[in-house]
Design a protein around this motif. Structure first.
Motif, mmCIF file in Angstrom:
data_model
loop_
_atom_site.group_PDB
_atom_site.id
_atom_site.type_symbol
_atom_site.label_atom_id
_atom_site.label_comp_id
_atom_site.label_asym_id
_atom_site.label_seq_id
_atom_site.Cartn_x
_atom_site.Cartn_y
_atom_site.Cartn_z
ATOM 1 N N ARG A 99 10.093 -17.719 4.835
ATOM 2 C CA ARG A 99 9.549 -17.909 3.466
ATOM 3 C C ARG A 99 8.338 -17.535 3.356
ATOM 4 O O ARG A 99 7.905 -16.806 2.608
ATOM 5 C CB ARG A 99 9.877 -19.229 2.988
ATOM 6 N N PHE A 100 7.526 -17.986 4.382
ATOM 7 C CA PHE A 100 5.985 -17.655 3.996
ATOM 8 C C PHE A 100 5.767 -15.908 3.921
ATOM 9 O O PHE A 100 5.170 -15.260 3.406
ATOM 10 C CB PHE A 100 5.212 -17.991 5.318
ATOM 11 N N ASN A 101 6.387 -15.224 4.948
ATOM 12 C CA ASN A 101 6.551 -14.113 5.267
ATOM 13 C C ASN A 101 6.812 -13.270 3.975
ATOM 14 O O ASN A 101 6.380 -12.324 3.678
ATOM 15 C CB ASN A 101 6.961 -13.477 6.338
ATOM 16 N N VAL A 102 8.057 -13.609 3.344
ATOM 17 C CA VAL A 102 8.812 -13.134 2.204
ATOM 18 C C VAL A 102 7.612 -13.160 1.034
ATOM 19 O O VAL A 102 7.381 -12.353 0.243
ATOM 20 C CB VAL A 102 10.002 -13.845 1.751
ATOM 21 N N ASN A 103 6.978 -14.319 0.902
ATOM 22 C CA ASN A 103 5.944 -14.546 -0.021
ATOM 23 C C ASN A 103 4.778 -13.679 0.157
ATOM 24 O O ASN A 103 4.256 -13.245 -0.911
ATOM 25 C CB ASN A 103 5.564 -15.804 -0.055
ATOM 26 N N GLN A 104 4.372 -13.501 1.347
ATOM 27 C CA GLN A 104 3.295 -12.398 1.455
ATOM 28 C C GLN A 104 3.569 -10.938 1.098
ATOM 29 O O GLN A 104 2.821 -10.390 0.570
ATOM 30 C CB GLN A 104 2.672 -12.608 3.016
ATOM 31 N N VAL A 105 4.787 -10.586 1.297
ATOM 32 C CA VAL A 105 5.201 -9.310 0.901
ATOM 33 C C VAL A 105 5.269 -9.251 -0.266
ATOM 34 O O VAL A 105 4.933 -8.319 -1.117
ATOM 35 C CB VAL A 105 6.626 -8.958 1.440
ATOM 36 N N LEU A 106 5.609 -10.237 -1.117
ATOM 37 C CA LEU A 106 5.858 -10.303 -2.654
ATOM 38 C C LEU A 106 4.585 -10.109 -3.248
ATOM 39 O O LEU A 106 4.452 -9.994 -4.264
ATOM 40 C CB LEU A 106 6.839 -11.597 -3.053
ATOM 41 N N LYS A 107 3.549 -10.436 -2.716
ATOM 42 C CA LYS A 107 2.130 -10.509 -3.249
ATOM 43 C C LYS A 107 1.556 -9.202 -3.358
ATOM 44 O O LYS A 107 0.675 -8.841 -3.876
ATOM 45 C CB LYS A 107 1.006 -11.456 -2.251
ATOM 46 N N LYS A 108 2.084 -8.198 -2.485
ATOM 47 C CA LYS A 108 1.758 -6.824 -2.632
ATOM 48 C C LYS A 108 2.217 -6.037 -3.865
ATOM 49 O O LYS A 108 3.233 -6.172 -4.346
ATOM 50 C CB LYS A 108 2.499 -5.903 -1.278
ATOM 51 N N ARG A 109 1.230 -5.228 -4.501
ATOM 52 C CA ARG A 109 1.485 -4.657 -5.778
ATOM 53 C C ARG A 109 2.521 -3.356 -5.759
ATOM 54 O O ARG A 109 3.318 -3.397 -6.528
ATOM 55 C CB ARG A 109 0.258 -4.100 -6.299
ATOM 56 N N GLU A 110 2.481 -2.938 -4.572
ATOM 57 C CA GLU A 110 3.553 -1.992 -4.531
ATOM 58 C C GLU A 110 4.974 -2.549 -4.505
ATOM 59 O O GLU A 110 5.806 -1.917 -5.039
ATOM 60 C CB GLU A 110 3.472 -1.125 -3.224
ATOM 61 N N VAL A 111 5.007 -3.478 -3.777
ATOM 62 C CA VAL A 111 6.364 -4.293 -4.025
ATOM 63 C C VAL A 111 6.658 -4.680 -5.358
ATOM 64 O O VAL A 111 7.860 -4.811 -5.768
ATOM 65 C CB VAL A 111 6.127 -5.433 -2.692
ATOM 66 N N GLN A 112 5.658 -5.249 -6.152
ATOM 67 C CA GLN A 112 5.900 -5.916 -7.428
ATOM 68 C C GLN A 112 6.444 -4.654 -8.436
ATOM 69 O O GLN A 112 7.315 -4.711 -9.065
ATOM 70 C CB GLN A 112 4.907 -6.667 -7.903
ATOM 71 N N ASN A 113 5.719 -3.397 -8.053
ATOM 72 C CA ASN A 113 6.075 -2.281 -8.904
ATOM 73 C C ASN A 113 7.587 -1.735 -8.317
ATOM 74 O O ASN A 113 8.190 -1.317 -9.490
ATOM 75 C CB ASN A 113 5.165 -1.162 -8.785
ATOM 76 N N ALA A 114 7.709 -1.712 -7.390
ATOM 77 C CA ALA A 114 9.281 -1.603 -6.887
ATOM 78 C C ALA A 114 10.628 -2.314 -7.552
ATOM 79 O O ALA A 114 11.216 -1.837 -7.966
ATOM 80 C CB ALA A 114 9.487 -1.324 -5.428
#
Length: 163
Positions: free
Chosen positions: A43-58
């Motif tokens: 969960r921690f690593n998923v949440n870290q990925v979700l903090k990335k703007r590129e990911v949010q835009n996708a």
């Protein structure tokens, strides 16, 4: 948390995808390499990925296209292509690659593997009988899991080197 991150997380939940769903995919990908891996770490690593703007835009781009396809608001031939998740379309995978690429090349192999296996939430997202369109979302979710797995692998290597 930015407005974009809040919206991306909100839309994932609205489309039936939770952080735990993605964490289960990370565990699926990494548990054989990290026998003591916990769901909390996943969960921690998923949440870290979700903090990335590129990911949010996708996420917001892909979900919006899926929703428009469900509502039949796209022009042909794009409407039919997205609606049936045509195999040679590939733009959904290109968006996924933008997520996978955030943590290096290992993400590509993780993504390719999980995209073929379709465990957990990916199986549900690929079920066309629901009437929902997840042409982009299934690839985005797989890519988030692959990126989180890559992040985990990179941090494990760093920890091993420190020892």
């Amino acid at each position: 948390m930015s407005v974009l991150e809040k919206k991306a997380r909100e839309w994932l939940i609205e489309r039936g995808v939770t952080v735990d769903d993605m964490a289960e995919l990370v565990h699926y990908l990494q548990s054989k390499y990290h026998p003591k891996l916990t769901m909390e770490e996943c969960r921690f690593n998923v949440n870290q990925v979700l903090k990335k703007r590129e990911v949010q835009n996708a996420i917001v781009t892909g979900i919006q296209l899926d929703v428009l396809a469900e509502e039949k608001k796209l022009e042909e031939p794009l409407q039919s292509t997205i609606e049936v998740d045509e195999g040679l379309y590939g733009v959904d995978e290109i968006i996924a690659f933008s997520i996978v690429n955030v943590y290096g090349s290992i993400g590509f192999t993780n993504y390719g593997y999980i995209d073929k296996q379709k465990p957990g939430i990916l199986k549900a997202l690929n079920d066309k009988s629901s009437g929902a369109c997840h042409t982009f979302l299934d690839d985005i979710v797989g890519a988030i899991a692959a990126a989180a797995s890559s992040r985990l692998a990179h941090s494990a290597v760093g920890e091993a080197e420190e020892e």
